[in-house]
Enzyme design. Structure first.
Site, PDB file in Angstrom:
ATOM      1  N   ASN A 152     -19.429  26.757   1.688  1.00 47.57           N
ATOM      2  CA  ASN A 152     -17.978  26.540   1.572  1.00 47.57           C
ATOM      3  C   ASN A 152     -17.468  27.128   0.257  1.00 47.57           C
ATOM      4  OD1 ASN A 152     -19.627  24.384   0.638  1.00 47.57           O
ATOM      5  ND2 ASN A 152     -17.869  23.058   0.392  1.00 47.57           N
ATOM      6  N   ILE A 153     -16.243  27.613   0.285  1.00 50.89           N
ATOM      7  CA  ILE A 153     -15.643  28.269  -0.885  1.00 50.89           C
ATOM      8  C   ILE A 153     -14.297  27.606  -1.168  1.00 50.89           C
ATOM      9  CG2 ILE A 153     -14.835  30.440  -1.861  1.00 50.89           C
ATOM     10  CD1 ILE A 153     -16.724  31.897   0.076  1.00 50.89           C
ATOM     11  N   GLU A 154     -14.233  26.913  -2.304  1.00 49.13           N
ATOM     12  CA  GLU A 154     -13.021  26.155  -2.630  1.00 49.13           C
ATOM     13  C   GLU A 154     -12.135  26.924  -3.600  1.00 49.13           C
ATOM     14  OE1 GLU A 154     -14.557  22.331  -3.895  1.00 49.13           O
ATOM     15  OE2 GLU A 154     -15.027  21.800  -1.822  1.00 49.13           O
ATOM     16  N   CYS A 196     -14.244  26.491   4.815  1.00 45.05           N
ATOM     17  CA  CYS A 196     -15.482  25.810   5.192  1.00 45.05           C
ATOM     18  C   CYS A 196     -16.623  26.815   5.399  1.00 45.05           C
ATOM     19  CB  CYS A 196     -15.290  25.036   6.483  1.00 45.05           C
ATOM     20  SG  CYS A 196     -14.173  23.636   6.356  1.00 45.05           S
ATOM     21  N   GLU A 225     -18.748  26.977   7.754  1.00 43.94           N
ATOM     22  CA  GLU A 225     -18.843  27.485   9.131  1.00 43.94           C
ATOM     23  C   GLU A 225     -18.024  28.756   9.309  1.00 43.94           C
ATOM     24  OE1 GLU A 225     -18.279  24.419   8.123  1.00 43.94           O
ATOM     25  OE2 GLU A 225     -18.662  22.912   9.674  1.00 43.94           O
ATOM     26  N   CYS A 235     -12.341  24.245  11.951  1.00 45.49           N
ATOM     27  CA  CYS A 235     -13.573  24.973  12.312  1.00 45.49           C
ATOM     28  C   CYS A 235     -13.852  24.857  13.807  1.00 45.49           C
ATOM     29  CB  CYS A 235     -14.753  24.458  11.508  1.00 45.49           C
ATOM     30  SG  CYS A 235     -14.722  25.039   9.792  1.00 45.49           S
TER      31      CYS A 235
HETATM   32  N1  THU Z   1     -16.591  21.459   4.523  1.00 42.24           N
HETATM   33  C1  THU Z   1     -17.308  22.448   5.141  1.00 42.24           C
HETATM   34  O1  THU Z   1     -17.569  23.498   4.569  1.00 42.24           O
HETATM   35  N2  THU Z   1     -17.709  22.226   6.418  1.00 42.24           N
HETATM   36  C2  THU Z   1     -17.548  21.058   7.094  1.00 42.24           C
HETATM   37  O2  THU Z   1     -17.983  20.948   8.228  1.00 42.24           O
HETATM   38  C3  THU Z   1     -16.831  19.943   6.467  1.00 42.24           C
HETATM   39  C4  THU Z   1     -16.210  20.226   5.159  1.00 42.24           C
HETATM   40  C5  THU Z   1     -16.192  21.680   3.132  1.00 42.24           C
HETATM   41  C6  THU Z   1     -14.731  21.878   2.874  1.00 42.24           C
HETATM   42  C7  THU Z   1     -14.629  21.449   1.426  1.00 42.24           C
HETATM   43  O3  THU Z   1     -15.001  22.535   0.597  1.00 42.24           O
HETATM   44  C8  THU Z   1     -15.696  20.372   1.278  1.00 42.24           C
HETATM   45  O4  THU Z   1     -16.581  20.554   2.358  1.00 42.24           O
HETATM   46  C9  THU Z   1     -15.137  18.958   1.304  1.00 42.24           C
HETATM   47  O5  THU Z   1     -14.307  18.754   2.402  1.00 42.24           O
END
Ligand code: THU
Length: 135
Positions: A45-47, A56, A58, A92
């Site tokens: 995941n990249i925030e 996310c 995925e 997703c």
């Molecule tokens: N996140 C994912 O990458 N995949 C998921 O299935 C659930 C949530 C990430 C988004 C965000 O960066 C962090 O997890 C918290 O929500």
């Protein structure tokens, strides 16, 4: 899909957690997809400091495959650091249904919990391209 492929895919998803950029949630997710030509694409995941822009794991993995021209995805593995398996967010699920409709979905945590599911089970009665062509 051979068990060897499943294990390799799971390994790639676990490794991809290290590629996560998650300084805000500190919740590192890893995902990996297997394309029909046998290639694996993974991502974390990249925030962003502008929180809603987070992407996310995925979608990072799926979009990486599409960006490389690999649009037939056989499987998607997602690893979360939760006590049980977690399941993909709504956004997703929408993307999975359209871009990986036939993929086997494998959800895992880091301590051995595993659940197999499908795009249709994740998003029953979902909106898709068929509706756009039905106006
Ligand atoms: N996140 C994912 O990458 N995949 C998921 O299935 C659930 C949530 C990430 C988004 C965000 O960066 C962090 O997890 C918290 O929500």
């Amino acid at each position: 899909m051979a068990q060897l492929d499943v294990n390799t895919l799971i390994g790639a998803a676990i490794a991809a957690r290290n590629l996560a950029y998650a300084p805000y949630s500190r919740f590192q997710v890893g995902a990996a997809v297997l394309s029909s030509s046998g290639r694996i694409f993974s991502g974390g995941n990249i925030e962003n400091a502008s929180y809603p822009l987070a992407m996310c794991a995925e979608r990072v993995a799926i979009y990486s495959a599409y960006a490389a021209g690999e649009c037939e995805l056989q499987a998607l593995a997602v690893v979360t650091p939760t006590s049980d398996v977690a399941s993909p967010c709504g956004a997703c699920r929408q993307v999975i249904l359209e871009l990986a409709p036939h993929a086997r979905i494998i959800l895992l945590n880091l301590t051995g919990a595993i659940r197999y599911t499908s795009p249709n089970e994740l998003l029953p009665y979902g909106f898709g391209p068929a509706q756009l062509n039905d106006q």
